[in-house]
Design a protein around this motif. Structure first.
Motif, mmCIF file in Angstrom:
data_model
loop_
_atom_site.group_PDB
_atom_site.id
_atom_site.type_symbol
_atom_site.label_atom_id
_atom_site.label_comp_id
_atom_site.label_asym_id
_atom_site.label_seq_id
_atom_site.Cartn_x
_atom_site.Cartn_y
_atom_site.Cartn_z
ATOM 1 N N LEU A 1 43.219 -11.780 -37.272
ATOM 2 C CA LEU A 1 43.401 -13.149 -37.750
ATOM 3 C C LEU A 1 42.454 -13.435 -38.914
ATOM 4 O O LEU A 1 42.831 -14.096 -39.884
ATOM 5 C CB LEU A 1 43.157 -14.143 -36.613
ATOM 6 N N PHE B 1 46.085 -22.059 -41.720
ATOM 7 C CA PHE B 1 46.676 -20.844 -42.263
ATOM 8 C C PHE B 1 46.862 -21.006 -43.768
ATOM 9 O O PHE B 1 47.200 -22.086 -44.251
ATOM 10 C CB PHE B 1 48.027 -20.567 -41.597
ATOM 11 N N VAL C 1 53.133 -7.653 -45.033
ATOM 12 C CA VAL C 1 52.276 -8.829 -44.987
ATOM 13 C C VAL C 1 50.889 -8.348 -44.595
ATOM 14 O O VAL C 1 50.734 -7.565 -43.656
ATOM 15 C CB VAL C 1 52.788 -9.860 -43.957
ATOM 16 N N GLN C 2 49.878 -8.808 -45.338
ATOM 17 C CA GLN C 2 48.509 -8.516 -44.939
ATOM 18 C C GLN C 2 47.888 -9.796 -44.426
ATOM 19 O O GLN C 2 47.881 -10.821 -45.092
ATOM 20 C CB GLN C 2 47.672 -7.978 -46.107
ATOM 21 N N CYS C 3 47.370 -9.686 -43.224
ATOM 22 C CA CYS C 3 46.858 -10.856 -42.548
ATOM 23 C C CYS C 3 45.391 -10.600 -42.251
ATOM 24 O O CYS C 3 45.030 -9.522 -41.795
ATOM 25 C CB CYS C 3 47.685 -10.977 -41.274
ATOM 26 N N LEU D 1 53.788 -15.198 -36.988
ATOM 27 C CA LEU D 1 53.610 -14.817 -38.388
ATOM 28 C C LEU D 1 54.933 -14.994 -39.135
ATOM 29 O O LEU D 1 54.957 -15.439 -40.281
ATOM 30 C CB LEU D 1 53.127 -13.361 -38.442
ATOM 31 N N LEU E 1 47.076 -10.943 -32.084
ATOM 32 C CA LEU E 1 47.092 -10.236 -33.367
ATOM 33 C C LEU E 1 46.329 -8.924 -33.277
ATOM 34 O O LEU E 1 46.761 -7.900 -33.802
ATOM 35 C CB LEU E 1 46.456 -11.113 -34.443
ATOM 36 N N MET F 1 50.251 -16.003 -33.724
ATOM 37 C CA MET F 1 48.966 -16.025 -34.415
ATOM 38 C C MET F 1 47.887 -16.546 -33.471
ATOM 39 O O MET F 1 47.643 -17.751 -33.390
ATOM 40 C CB MET F 1 49.063 -16.911 -35.652
ATOM 41 N N ILE G 1 47.140 -15.173 -45.253
ATOM 42 C CA ILE G 1 48.359 -14.387 -45.084
ATOM 43 C C ILE G 1 48.884 -14.051 -46.475
ATOM 44 O O ILE G 1 49.252 -14.947 -47.239
ATOM 45 C CB ILE G 1 49.406 -15.197 -44.304
#
Ligand code: FMN
Ligand code: SF4
Ligand code: FES
Lengths: 517, 143
Positions: A408, A337, A377-379, A357, A401, A396, A413
Motif C-alpha cells: 500500500l 489514494f 499498475v504500480q502501487c 484496486l 495487498l 486496498m 497508484i
C-alpha cells in the motif's frame, strides 16, 4: 456587484496554467479572484469555480486565452458551457468519496484561519487540550490509525512510547512531520500542505500535547517550494491566533519550524530524515534505538507522515471509535489514494480501506489517459510491485495487498498502458536505488549498480547464446542480487527494490526476452 | 549586497542543527557553494571542513559550481515515464544540454504525477509537457 471566482493555487494546477487563468479573470471587470487549494480533481485543472445562487459552479480545464470568450458566454453567471461541470459540491467524483481528512480541502483560501474554524477546525485540538495526555493517546489507539507514510505502524502505540519515555524522566520530546514524499505517484502530502495546512498543524499540536513536546519540525522536500511557503505562512497565522505558541492559552507551548530537504530520496526514511533535520548527511541510522525513544538530538520523538497527523483532528473531534468504524480488517479509517501516471482522471480520492484496486483504476480513474488498455499498475511507490491488469481485484488494505505481493505504501497508484516495458522499469528500479542509496550498506549500494548491468546484459543481444545458457545464468545472477539486497540491506530502499524487479520478471517475463527500447 | 557565508552562518549559529539550513541560505543568496563558503561555515560552526564537505556532497541540490543561465529539470520517475518522460528527457538532453549556459537535469518526482510529464524550467513547474513546448520556451535562450 462583483462575482467571486475561485482559481486553485495548488502547484499542480499552477503547472497547467492556473496563475495565467487567475490573471486573465482578475482583468475582467466585476470579478474578485480568490485562490483556494485544489479539490483533488487534478485532471480538471485549472478548475475555475464561480460563486452563484446555486453554489459554486465549476469549469474544467480553463485556458487563459479562452477567458474573455467564456465570460462573454456567461461564465460569470454560471451558464451551462461545454467545459462546465455544474455545481462542484454535487459532482459525483466528490460526493462518492468519504472525505474525512480532506473534508475541508479546496473550499477556502489555504491560510484563511477563520474559514478553517468555521468548518470545524480546532475542535480536535480543543478537546485534546482538556484531556489528559494519556487519554489523547488512548483516543488515537482506539481509532486504529496506522502510519500513512508506508510502514503502517499503529500511531497511538508510537505516541504512547514517547509519552512513557517523557513521563519516565526524559527532559524533552519532539514532534517531527515527514513531508519528504519522494515516492513517484504520490502527492497527497503536498496537496494537503498546500491546500489545508491548518489540519496538519492541528494534528501535530495534538501530538505535542499528547507527549509533552514543545518543539515541532516539518521536514519538507525541496521539490515542494509552494508547500514550504504555505506552511510557513500558516504557522505565522496560527501563532497570531493563539493556536501555536501558547496553545489555546493553556500555558503549554508548542512551536513549529519548517525545514527543507535538499534533493535526497532517502531522507524520507525516518532516521535519515532525523539526521538531515539535525543538519547532517542523510545516512540511515541503525535501529534500535527507535526514534520514539531516541530521535531528534537524542530525545524521544514522534515521527509521523503528514497524512497521519492530518487524520488526528477528526479523530479527536469525532472520537476514535467513529474513525475506527470506517475501513476493513486491521486497516481502519480512510486512505487518501492518489491516481497517477497514464490515467484519465488523475487526482486524490479519499475512501475507506477495502475499495479494490480495479475500482480505483477503472471507476475513479476512468482507465488510461491514452485510451489504450491498462497493462500494469504500480502501487506503493518505487518500492512497490508491478501488478498486471488481471490482478487488480485486490482490496486496498495493508494486509490484503501484501498478500497479493503488493504494497500500500503511501497510497500512490501509477497506471501504465500497453507501452509499459517491464524490463525497462525493472532496470529503472535498480537505477533509482543506485542513485538514491545513502551508501551505508554494500548490498544496496553495489547490488543495485550490478542489477542495472545485469538487466542490460539480459536484454542485450549477447545474452542469447546458442543454447540460451547466458540468459539462464544472468537470471540466476539477478535473482541472487535480489536475494542479497532483500536480506542484507539496513533499510527498505535496498530491501524492497527487489519487489518491483521480481514482480516485473514474474508477471512480464516476455519483456526481458529482448531489448525493446 | 550579497551577505557572505560567514554572515549567513552566524545568523543561524544559535539554532539547533543549523548546517543544512545555512547551506540553503548560501545557495539562495549566491546560487552555489564555493570552497571558501565551506571554510567560512565550518569556521563559524566549529566544525571541520571535511564535515561540512561531507554534507554538501551528500545532497544533490547543493551545487558546487556557479549555476548556468538556464536550468531545465525533467522528471524521470515512474508516473511521468508512463506518459513518455524517458523520450522527453532524452530529447531535452539532445536539444539543449550542449547549449551554452543551459543545463538539463533529471529529477525523481515533483508531486505532479497526475499531470505529467513534469518539467521545471528555470524554477517554474510545468505539467503535460511536450518537447515542442519546451523547445518553444527555450527558443529565446540561444546565444
Ligand atoms: C526509503 C524510504 C523512504 C521513505 N520515504 C518516506 C516519505 O517520503 N514520507 C513518509 O512519511 N515516510 C517515508 N518513509 C517511511 C518512514 O521511514 C516512516 O516509517 C514514517 O515517516 C513514519 O510515519 P508514519 O508512521 O506516520 O507512517 C520511507 C521509508 C523508507 C525506507
Ligand atoms: S539499504 Fe541503501 S539506503 Fe538503506 S541504509 Fe543501506 S545503503 Fe542506505
Ligand atoms: S513522477 Fe513525475 S512528478 Fe511525480
Amino acid at each position: 456587484m462583483t462575482t467571486t471566482v475561485w482559481v486553485p493555487r495548488d502547484s499542480s494546477a499552477r503547472a497547467v496554467g492556473a496563475d495565467e487563468v487567475a490573471s486573465a479573470l482578475a482583468a475582467v471587470e466585476g470579478v474578485t479572484v480568490r485562490r483556494n487549494g485544489t479539490r483533488g480533481m487534478l485532471w480538471r485543472e485549472p478548475l475555475v469555480e464561480v460563486e452563484t445562487d446555486r453554489g459554486r459552479v465549476g469549469y474544467a480545464g480553463v485556458e487563459a486565452p479562452a477567458v474573455p470568450e467564456l465570460v462573454a458566454q456567461g461564465l460569470l453567471e454560471g451558464a451551462d458551457l461545454a467545459c462546465g461541470i455544474g455545481v462542484v459540491d454535487d459532482d459525483p467524483w466528490l460526493t462518492g468519496q468519504e472525505r474525512v481528512t480532506c473534508s475541508r480541502l479546496g473550499l477556502a483560501e489555504p491560510t484563511d484561519i477563520e474559514a478553517y474554524a468555521a468548518r470545524g477546525g480546532w475542535e480536535g485540538l480543543r478537546r485534546a487540550a482538556v484531556l489528559e495526555p494519556a487519554q489523547v493517546v488512548e483516543e488515537v489507539i482506539t481509532s486504529g490509525l496506522r502510519g500513512r507514510g508506508g510502514a503502517g505502524f499503529p500511531t497511538g502505540i508510537k505516541w504512547r512510547t514517547v509519552l512513557e519515555a517523557r513521563q519516565g524522566g526524559a527532559p524533552q520530546a519532539f514532534v517531527a512531520c515527514n513531508l519528504d514524499e519522494g515516492d513517484s505517484g504520490t502527492f497527497a502530502d503536498r496537496i494537503l500542505a498546500e491546500g489545508d495546512p491548518f489540519t496538519l498543524l492541528e494534528g501535530m499540536t495534538v501530538a505535542a500535547l499528547a507527549v509533552g513536546a514543545t518543539e515541532g519540525y516539518i521536514y519538507c522536500r525541496s521539490e515542494y517550494p509552494d508547500a514550504v511557503a504555505t506552511l510557513r505562512e500558516a504557522i505565522a497565522v496560527a501563532q497570531e491566533f493563539g493556536y501555536l505558541g501558547d496553545v489555546l492559552g493553556t500555558g503549554r507551548h508548542f512551536d513549529v519550524v519548517v525545514r527543507e530537504g535538499a534533493g535526497a530520496y532517502i531522507c524520507g526514511e525516518e532516521t535519515s530524515m532525523l539526521e538531515s533535520l539535525e543538519g547532517r548527511r542523510g545516512e540511515v541510522r541503525a535501529k534500535p534505538p527507535i526514534p520514539a525513544l531516541s530521535g531528534l538530538w537524542g530525545a524521544p520523538t514522534v515521527v509521523n507522515n503528514v497524512l497521519t497527523f492530518a487524520a488526528v483532528p477528526m479523530i479527536l473531534a469525532g472520537g476514535g471509535q467513529a474513525y475506527a468504524d470506517l475501513g476493513t480488517g486491521r486497516s481502519r479509517g480512510t486512505q487518501l489514494f492518489q491516481l497517477a501516471g497514464n490515467v484519465a482522471r488523475g487526482g486524490l480520492v479519499e475512501l475507506s480501506f477495502g475499495v479494490t484496486l480495479r475500482q480505483l483504476v477503472e471507476d475513479w480513474g476512468g482507465g488510461t489517459l491514452s485510451g489504450r488498455p491498462v497493462r500494469a499498475v504500480q502501487c506503493g511507490g518505487p518500492l512497490g510491485a508491478y501488478l498486471p491488469a488481471d490482478r487488480l481485484d485486490v482490496p486496498m488494505d495493508y494486509e490484503a495487498l501484501a498478500e497479493a505481493g503488493g504494497m500500500l505504501g503511501h497510497g500512490g497508484i501509477v497506471v501504465f498502458d500497453e507501452s509499459f516495458d517491464a524490463a525497462r522499469m525493472a532496470r529503472f528500479a535498480m537505477e533509482f536505488c543506485a542513485a538514491e542509496s545513502c551508501g551505508k550498506c554494500t548490498p544496496c549500494r553495489v547490488g543495485s549498480t550490478r542489477g542495472v548491468e545485469t538487466i542490460d546484459r539480459l536484454c542485450g543481444a549477447s545474452a542469447d547464446g546458442p543454447d540460451g545458457t547466458g540468459r539462464t545464468q544472468l537470471l540466476v545472477l539477478l535473482e541472487d542480487l535480489c536475494e542479497t539486497m532483500t536480506k542484507g540491506s539496513l533499510c527498505a530502499l535496498g530491501g524492497l527494490t527487489p519487489l518491483p524487479v521480481r514482480s516485473a520478471l514474474e508477471h512480464f517475463p516476455e519483456d526481458f526476452e529482448r531489448s525493446r527500447s | 549586497m550579497t551577505p557572505s557565508a560567514r554572515e549567513l552562518a552566524a545568523a543561524r549559529a544559535h539554532e539547533r542543527g543549523p548546517l543544512l539550513e545555512i547551506l540553503h541560505d548560501v545557495l539562495d543568496a549566491r546560487g552555489w557553494i564555493s570552497e571558501q563558503d565551506v571554510r567560512e561555515v565550518a569556521d563559524v560552526l566549529n566544525l571541520s571542513v571535511a564535515e561540512v564537505h561531507g554534507v554538501v556532497s551528500f545532497y544533490s541540490d547543493l551545487r558546487r559550481t556557479p549555476p548556468p543561465a538556464h536550468t531545465v529539470r525533467v522528471c524521470r520517475a515512474e508516473a511521468c515515464q508512463s506518459v513518455g518522460a524517458e523520450t522527453l528527457h532524452r530529447e531535452a538532453v539532445a536539444a539543449l544540454s550542449g547549449q551554452e549556459g543551459v543545463e538539463v537535469h533529471e529529477v525523481f518526482c515533483f508531486g505532479n504525477c497526475a499531470l505529467g510529464p513534469s518539467v521545471e524550467v528555470d524554477g517554474t513547474l510545468r505539467g503535460r509537457m511536450t518537447i515542442e513546448r519546451l523547445l518553444a520556451e527555450a527558443g529565446g535562450w540561444t546565444s
